[in-house]
Design an enzyme around this catalytic site. Structure first.
Site, PDB file in Angstrom:
ATOM      1  N   CYS A 109       8.246   9.622   8.270  1.00 39.15           N
ATOM      2  CA  CYS A 109       8.049   8.287   7.686  1.00 39.15           C
ATOM      3  C   CYS A 109       7.319   8.455   6.364  1.00 39.15           C
ATOM      4  CB  CYS A 109       7.317   7.365   8.660  1.00 39.15           C
ATOM      5  SG  CYS A 109       5.648   7.869   9.102  1.00 39.15           S
ATOM      6  N   ASN A 136       3.046   9.222   7.534  1.00 37.49           N
ATOM      7  CA  ASN A 136       2.845  10.074   8.720  1.00 37.49           C
ATOM      8  C   ASN A 136       1.565   9.712   9.471  1.00 37.49           C
ATOM      9  OD1 ASN A 136       2.336  13.617   9.490  1.00 37.49           O
ATOM     10  ND2 ASN A 136       3.609  12.166  10.585  1.00 37.49           N
ATOM     11  N   CYS A 156       1.676   6.238  11.065  1.00 37.69           N
ATOM     12  CA  CYS A 156       2.088   5.140  11.962  1.00 37.69           C
ATOM     13  C   CYS A 156       3.384   5.479  12.688  1.00 37.69           C
ATOM     14  CB  CYS A 156       2.235   3.820  11.206  1.00 37.69           C
ATOM     15  SG  CYS A 156       0.682   3.191  10.508  1.00 37.69           S
ATOM     16  N   ARG A 157       4.533   5.281  12.007  1.00 35.75           N
ATOM     17  CA  ARG A 157       5.815   5.354  12.711  1.00 35.75           C
ATOM     18  C   ARG A 157       6.176   6.749  13.199  1.00 35.75           C
ATOM     19  NH1 ARG A 157       8.970   2.674   7.889  1.00 35.75           N
ATOM     20  NH2 ARG A 157       7.308   3.854   6.851  1.00 35.75           N
ATOM     21  N   SER A 158       6.073   7.765  12.337  1.00 28.36           N
ATOM     22  CA  SER A 158       6.572   9.082  12.778  1.00 28.36           C
ATOM     23  C   SER A 158       5.680   9.740  13.838  1.00 28.36           C
ATOM     24  CB  SER A 158       6.869  10.014  11.606  1.00 28.36           C
ATOM     25  OG  SER A 158       5.725  10.268  10.832  1.00 28.36           O
ATOM     26  N   ASP A 172       7.858  -0.689   8.445  1.00 28.92           N
ATOM     27  CA  ASP A 172       6.515  -0.157   8.228  1.00 28.92           C
ATOM     28  C   ASP A 172       5.491  -1.172   8.738  1.00 28.92           C
ATOM     29  OD1 ASP A 172       4.182   0.833   7.247  1.00 28.92           O
ATOM     30  OD2 ASP A 172       4.885   1.067   5.184  1.00 28.92           O
TER      31      ASP A 172
END
Ligand code: 4NP
Length: 156
Positions: free
Chosen positions: A10, A13, A15-17, A127
């Site tokens: 993401c 690096n 939050c999402r990934s 995001d």
């Protein structure tokens, strides 16, 4: 099944990934396939390098029993040699990965996370960084769905 090396990517690096990494890791562990998969995550920017995932992401993850321990790091060109799949969360991530890849073989390793979604049908994983609680819950819903699809893609 041969060894599979997967890198979730993401922007920051944090939050999402790392969340995708945590969700996929639990699926792999629940199925006793720890020796079959190598799982990691990385970001396209390095401003959060060395940091734990965002505290809000950790909180929402913990409510579903996930403990996120990854430390943020940027994607490198070497990741395109080491990993079999680099999976981006949105189109900016995909464009960022395409700007790092140097060969057709490296470009062929880039995938969209939502291409593995099966219950939901999102255009991208949004995001959550500048949003509220619901954004983080939504990210986990979407990632649990897509990680199940990704996991299933290896069993046939
Ligand atoms: P992520 O969220 O890409 O899901 O880790 C973000 C985290 C940090 C920033 C942007 C997105 N940032 O600009 O610092």
């Amino acid at each position: 099944m041969s060894n599979k090396k997967i890198l979730f990517v993401c922007l920051g690096n944090i939050c999402r990934s790392p969340m995708a990494e945590g969700v996929f890791r639990r699926l792999v562990e629940e199925n006793g396939l720890e020796d079959t998969f190598e799982i990691d995550s990385a970001g396209l920017i390095s401003v959060h390098q060395g940091e734990m995932p965002d505290a809000r992401m950790c909180y929402h993850a913990s409510r579903r029993g996930y403990e996120l321990t990854h430390l943020s790091r940027p994607v490198t060109r070497a990741d395109f040699d080491h990993f079999d799949m680099l999976i981006g969360m949105d189109e900016k991530n995909i464009a960022g990965l395409e700007s790092i890849a140097r060969t057709d073989e490296q470009r062929s390793k880039i995938h969209r996370m939502v291409s593995f979604s099966h219950y939901f049908n999102p255009d991208y994983i949004p995001d959550p960084y500048y949003g509220g609680d619901q954004g983080f819950e939504n990210v986990i819903d979407l990632l649990e769905d897509a990680c199940e699809g990704l996991f299933a893609s290896f069993s046939h």
